[in-house]
Design a protein around this motif. Structure first.
Motif, short mmCIF file in Angstrom:
data_model
loop_
_atom_site.label_atom_id
_atom_site.label_comp_id
_atom_site.label_asym_id
_atom_site.label_seq_id
_atom_site.Cartn_x
_atom_site.Cartn_y
_atom_site.Cartn_z
N TYR A 76 0.68 -1.13 -0.12
CA TYR A 76 -0.12 0.03 0.06
C TYR A 76 0.95 1.25 0.00
CZ TYR A 76 -3.42 3.64 1.34
OH TYR A 76 -4.27 4.44 1.38
N HIS A 83 2.20 1.76 -3.35
CA HIS A 83 1.26 2.17 -4.18
C HIS A 83 1.12 3.69 -4.08
CE1 HIS A 83 -2.60 2.81 -6.32
NE2 HIS A 83 -3.16 3.42 -5.07
N ASP A 142 1.97 6.23 -7.06
CA ASP A 142 0.67 6.88 -7.64
C ASP A 142 0.62 8.53 -7.39
OD1 ASP A 142 -1.11 5.81 -9.20
OD2 ASP A 142 -2.93 5.97 -7.63
N HIS A 185 5.06 1.62 -10.32
CA HIS A 185 4.28 0.82 -9.34
C HIS A 185 5.21 -0.59 -9.20
CE1 HIS A 185 0.90 2.78 -8.03
NE2 HIS A 185 0.89 3.38 -9.37
N CYS A 222 7.22 -1.24 -5.65
CA CYS A 222 6.80 -2.40 -5.14
C CYS A 222 7.74 -3.38 -4.77
CB CYS A 222 5.28 -2.96 -5.33
SG CYS A 222 3.91 -1.97 -4.96
N ILE A 278 0.50 -6.60 -9.85
CA ILE A 278 0.09 -5.07 -9.53
C ILE A 278 0.49 -3.99 -10.59
CG2 ILE A 278 1.46 -3.26 -8.02
CD1 ILE A 278 1.93 -5.49 -5.93
N HIS A 337 -2.80 -2.43 -12.21
CA HIS A 337 -2.70 -0.81 -12.20
C HIS A 337 -2.68 -0.26 -13.43
CE1 HIS A 337 -1.94 2.38 -9.36
NE2 HIS A 337 -1.73 3.03 -10.53
N GLN A 391 -9.26 4.11 -6.46
CA GLN A 391 -8.27 3.82 -5.31
C GLN A 391 -8.61 2.53 -4.87
OE1 GLN A 391 -5.25 5.43 -4.57
NE2 GLN A 391 -5.59 5.85 -6.46
N HIS A 435 -7.59 -0.33 -6.80
CA HIS A 435 -6.11 -0.50 -6.83
C HIS A 435 -5.82 -1.29 -5.40
CE1 HIS A 435 -5.04 1.58 -10.47
NE2 HIS A 435 -5.58 2.69 -9.88
N LEU A 454 -3.88 -4.77 -4.65
CA LEU A 454 -2.82 -5.08 -3.86
C LEU A 454 -3.04 -6.16 -2.65
CD1 LEU A 454 -2.04 -1.43 -3.02
CD2 LEU A 454 -0.59 -3.01 -4.52
#
Length: 130
Positions: free
Chosen positions: A10, A13, A17, A47, A51, A78, A82, A114, A117, A121
């Protein structure tokens, strides 16, 4: 381990983002043609990289032994999810299906985006925790 993974993903992300997303990516990632797909792919790649770095950091600091192939699959998941969500049509389609046109017209799409997303995740975190 699930909570740690979910939290790190998270945070990754949020980093990818917001502070790492360029104006060009934000404006063009849902657009048509090469320009749109290039902006989308570069944003989704951010991303994946962020991550992956956070998972490596978590592995080092917390002593996790994340297997390479499942970890690679999770970060690719992911990035792919995304990219699809950020094309914006899935969120618009969901909001039409859920009869949320007024909310969509008043800023609700960003919240649904969101949420989608974060759900992706959580799937990655569950997969890595199993």
């Amino acid at each position: 381990m699930f909570a740690d993974l979910a939290f790190l993903l998270y945070v990754g992300h949020l980093i990818a983002d917001y502070p790492l997303q360029t104006d060009h990516q934000a404006e063009c990632k849902a657009g048509p043609g090469v320009k749109g797909w290039t902006a989308n792919a570069s944003h989704a790649s951010t991303h994946v990289v962020v991550c992956a770095l956070l998972l490596a950091l978590g592995s080092t600091v917390l002593g996790w032994r994340l297997p390479l192939l499942p970890t690679l699959a999770a970060v690719l998941w992911i990035g792919a999810t995304h990219a699809v969500i950020d094309r914006r049509w899935p969120v618009a389609a969901w909001m039409r299906l859920a009869r949320q046109s007024t909310w969509a017209a008043n800023g609700g799409a960003a919240h649904v985006d969101q949420t989608a997303h974060i759900a992706a995740l959580l799937v990655a975190a569950l997969f890595l925790s199993a």
